[in-house]
Every structure is written in C-alpha cells, then in structure tokens.
Design a protein around this motif. Sequence first.
Motif, mmCIF file in Angstrom:
data_model
loop_
_atom_site.group_PDB
_atom_site.id
_atom_site.type_symbol
_atom_site.label_atom_id
_atom_site.label_comp_id
_atom_site.label_asym_id
_atom_site.label_seq_id
_atom_site.Cartn_x
_atom_site.Cartn_y
_atom_site.Cartn_z
ATOM 1 N N PHE A 127 -5.771 -2.946 7.699
ATOM 2 C CA PHE A 127 -5.540 -4.544 8.693
ATOM 3 C C PHE A 127 -5.960 -5.760 8.581
ATOM 4 O O PHE A 127 -5.597 -6.617 8.731
ATOM 5 N N THR A 128 -7.465 -6.134 7.662
ATOM 6 C CA THR A 128 -8.559 -6.578 7.215
ATOM 7 C C THR A 128 -7.826 -7.799 6.036
ATOM 8 O O THR A 128 -7.914 -6.698 5.071
ATOM 9 N N GLY A 129 -6.917 -9.141 5.940
ATOM 10 C CA GLY A 129 -6.376 -8.776 4.660
ATOM 11 C C GLY A 129 -5.477 -8.407 4.928
ATOM 12 O O GLY A 129 -4.279 -7.910 5.109
ATOM 13 N N ASN A 130 -3.973 -9.693 4.217
ATOM 14 C CA ASN A 130 -3.057 -9.371 3.585
ATOM 15 C C ASN A 130 -2.690 -8.194 2.220
ATOM 16 O O ASN A 130 -1.045 -8.800 2.268
ATOM 17 N N TYR A 131 -3.302 -7.612 1.546
ATOM 18 C CA TYR A 131 -3.141 -7.882 -0.099
ATOM 19 C C TYR A 131 -4.064 -6.839 -0.289
ATOM 20 O O TYR A 131 -5.385 -6.946 -0.743
ATOM 21 N N ASN A 132 -4.557 -5.174 0.123
ATOM 22 C CA ASN A 132 -5.124 -4.205 0.319
ATOM 23 C C ASN A 132 -5.255 -3.278 -0.410
ATOM 24 O O ASN A 132 -3.561 -2.412 -0.600
ATOM 25 N N THR A 133 -5.555 -2.803 -2.471
ATOM 26 C CA THR A 133 -5.268 -1.710 -3.091
ATOM 27 C C THR A 133 -6.317 -0.667 -3.229
ATOM 28 O O THR A 133 -7.300 -1.036 -2.579
ATOM 29 N N SER A 134 -5.724 0.378 -3.603
ATOM 30 C CA SER A 134 -6.971 0.695 -4.767
ATOM 31 C C SER A 134 -7.895 1.707 -3.767
ATOM 32 O O SER A 134 -9.066 1.973 -3.610
ATOM 33 N N PRO A 135 -7.037 2.389 -2.634
ATOM 34 C CA PRO A 135 -8.002 3.212 -1.971
ATOM 35 C C PRO A 135 -9.185 4.203 -2.732
ATOM 36 O O PRO A 135 -8.432 5.332 -2.931
ATOM 37 N N LYS A 136 -10.233 4.586 -2.613
ATOM 38 C CA LYS A 136 -11.558 5.652 -1.679
ATOM 39 C C LYS A 136 -12.241 6.030 -1.160
ATOM 40 O O LYS A 136 -11.942 5.360 -0.409
ATOM 41 N N ILE A 137 -12.536 7.594 -0.941
ATOM 42 C CA ILE A 137 -12.770 8.319 0.848
ATOM 43 C C ILE A 137 -14.549 8.854 0.175
ATOM 44 O O ILE A 137 -13.960 9.002 -0.717
ATOM 45 N N SER A 138 -15.060 8.407 1.206
ATOM 46 C CA SER A 138 -16.368 8.686 0.816
ATOM 47 C C SER A 138 -16.498 10.269 0.787
ATOM 48 O O SER A 138 -15.573 10.730 1.588
ATOM 49 N N PRO A 139 -16.985 10.910 0.216
ATOM 50 C CA PRO A 139 -17.676 12.699 0.045
ATOM 51 C C PRO A 139 -17.745 12.793 1.533
ATOM 52 O O PRO A 139 -16.996 13.489 2.083
ATOM 53 N N ASP A 140 -17.928 12.259 2.705
ATOM 54 C CA ASP A 140 -17.921 12.453 3.904
ATOM 55 C C ASP A 140 -17.027 12.195 4.930
ATOM 56 O O ASP A 140 -17.158 12.201 6.154
ATOM 57 N N GLY A 141 -16.139 11.383 4.205
ATOM 58 C CA GLY A 141 -15.022 11.104 5.142
ATOM 59 C C GLY A 141 -14.605 10.123 6.338
ATOM 60 O O GLY A 141 -14.127 9.398 7.017
ATOM 61 N N LYS A 142 -15.872 9.855 5.913
ATOM 62 C CA LYS A 142 -15.939 8.228 7.169
ATOM 63 C C LYS A 142 -15.828 7.007 6.139
ATOM 64 O O LYS A 142 -16.157 6.244 7.132
#
Length: 430
Positions: free
Chosen positions: A328-343
Amino acid sequence: MSLMTKLGLRTLVASCLITVGGAANAQLNVLVTGVGATQFPIATANFAGDANSPEQVAAIVRADLARSGKFTNIDAGSAPISENDSVDLGSWKAKGANAFVAGSVNKLANGQYEVRFKLYDTVKGESLGGLVLQSPPSGLRMTAHKVADYIYQKLLGDRGVFATRLSYVIKTGNRFQLQISDSDGQNAHIALSSPEPIISPAWSPDGTKVAYVSFEKKKPIVYVHDLPTGRRVMISDQKGNNSAPAWSPDGRTLAVALSRTGNTQIFAVNSDGSGLRRLTQGTTIDTEPTYSPDGRWIYFTSDRGGQPQIYKMPAQGENAGAAQRVTFTGNYNTSPKISPDGKQLAYISRTGGGFKLYIQDLQSGVATALTDTTHDESPSFAANGQYILYATQVNGRGVLAAVSTDGRTRQILSVQGGIVREPSWGPFMQ
C-alpha cells in the motif's frame, strides 16, 4: 501498454543492452561499499600448507568475512599457523582480535585436499571447534567458503551464505550466457549460451536446477536446467508468452505467467512439464509469482486495482480463496520476493520516476527503501534472509548489488567493462 508488456520489454531491453568484454566466463568483481553498525574483530592466520595449494584458503576466508560487513580482519602476520599449533590466545586478544582461526591444507595421496581448521574465542580463552573437509583441487574455493560459514554461524549465531551460489545473465558479443558463480562472483562457469536472450533464472530448492526463460526459439519459453548434467526440460511452451518461473518449496511445482488466454495469468505446472493448471481467474494482468516459504501462498504482481501492486493468494489458486492486496506504500510496486523466514517482502517500487528496492515487514506493513539508486530490478534473498541481491545501475552502468536487510552493508558486483543482469541467489547447499 499492458503491465506484462511493460515489464517484459523493460527486462528484455535491459538484457539486450548487455555488453561484456574479456573472457567468456568473466569473473564478477566485488566492492564492499558499506559495513554493519558493529563489526566482530577476528584474526585468521595463513593456514599451514596453504601456499602450496591451488587456492589460498585463509585469504578466501578473510575476504568472505570482510565482504559480509560484519567482521573486521585483524592482521595475523604472514607466518602460517596450523590447527595443531600451540596458540597464545591472550596475545591475540591484546592485538584486538576477539576470535582467532588457525588451520592447514594438505594434499592427500588420492589427489584430494584436506582442510582442517580450529576457531578460538580469545575473550573466553577457549576453542569453538572446527571441521575437517576434503575436496578435489577444483573444490577448494567452496571449501574455504564453508570454513567462513562455520565461523559466521559460531560467532554471530546465524547461518552464513558464503558457500551458496549466484546465477545471472551476461552477454558476450552476440551470445547471451547464463552463468553460475560462487557467492563472491568467482569460479564462474557457463550453464547455457544462446544467441537469444535468457531471463528470469530461478533456483530449485535443492540448488541442483535453474528454471529460466529462453528466447532461443524466437519466443519466450520456460525451461528447467539440471546443472550437474546439463540436461534441459521444456516446462512451458504455450501459445503467447511463457515467463516468470518460480519454484514451490518442495521443488515439485513451478508457478509461471502465461498469456495463452490473452491477458497474462498465473498457472502452475509440475516440474516435468505436466499437469498445467490455471491459478488466477481475472481479466487483468497477473504476473511475477513467487511462493511463500511454507508453500501456503503465492505472491504476485497484478494491475487489477488500476496500477501494479503486490497481492497474495492461496497456492491452490483463487478458487481456494480470494487474492489479498499486500503493498500500500506507493502506487507502482512489482517483483515480489519473500524472505526465507516468511516475515519480509522485497519488491521494486517506482518512486519519483525511478525504481527502488524496498523491504516490507509483512506483519506491520511498514515498508522501507533499502537503496539510493533509481534503476533497481530483480530482487533475490540470500538463503539466510540477511541480504538481498538485485540488479541496478551505478554511474550509468549496469551492475549487480547486494544489500543487507538493515540497509547498512552493500556490495557491488560488476564485470570489467560490461553489464550484468537477471540475478538470482541460490539456496543453502546440503
């Protein structure tokens, strides 16, 4: 222009602009541009027999510890000290070292090399153990990384990632190359060479395979490449674009983005290419899937709200539960990656006309910019979750970079006279 087209063209143009001179397997050079708030002082002596081995193990260990940003190397002098030598720990403490490492490198009758080392706590005046490792001459660099990992974990309490590997794409002349290297950019070798672009490499959970998109047949097709054998399997050659492969945590499934139905949607496919099934059901653009470490969720980029944002849905697809917006921060966000601990979530946000690497705490929703550059792309977490590898530009030149998740430690990885793209940080090796 659709979100998928924008993303695809931006990635493809970046790949096509790559120019690299020198050897076909040019090594990445590493420059540390920042350090942690506190650094652990350690002295690593030259290992006995190191001077006669193909690789200077102690020097590699010292370099690993330095580029982590979490250690200060105290001068240990030039005299080799083995793990069996008597050590005056008090004298090393007086020199400012809170830990001391001694070891040896010996060639065995079968041609293998044996590396032994011992780690000491000079403050408590006690041994913290060590290892005995054997490898062929070609494996000595990786053995040195394993020594550094042991030290990192014993002294800092977290598993080190020196013995992990990187993948990335370079272009030499008219050929694109998928290269695999050690975490320090050294020991690089070519996994695939092609006259057409190679993008979006993604490591399998066991580190033996890399999925990627190749344009060698004049269209984007997803392959899985077995690194030990070089054997490739075509995973997805559907009508339209086949892109953005991402492995499930168990290695049995890949999520991919396909435009076979017109607009790009997310599908799942078995790792042998069978069992294709659709996961998103919308009429907008859904792309760039990535699994959560527990395998329950798939995070992805979608413009279903008008501008690209990060969403998550059950790994079984939207039929199993509605997608939820995450950023919800910013109006253009892409390329998600999740940390190994899922946090934590790493992603790229368009800010002030540029693209920056952000990290978001998934529980609180607080998002923080990690970089001061404006051309960031392709984030990838290290296996211990403490660093993020990404592509960016420095002084107008494309490089790879790594930043600690607190933003304090930074590394720049570059090829002399060239540009590298499409980074992916590999998992822990068993």
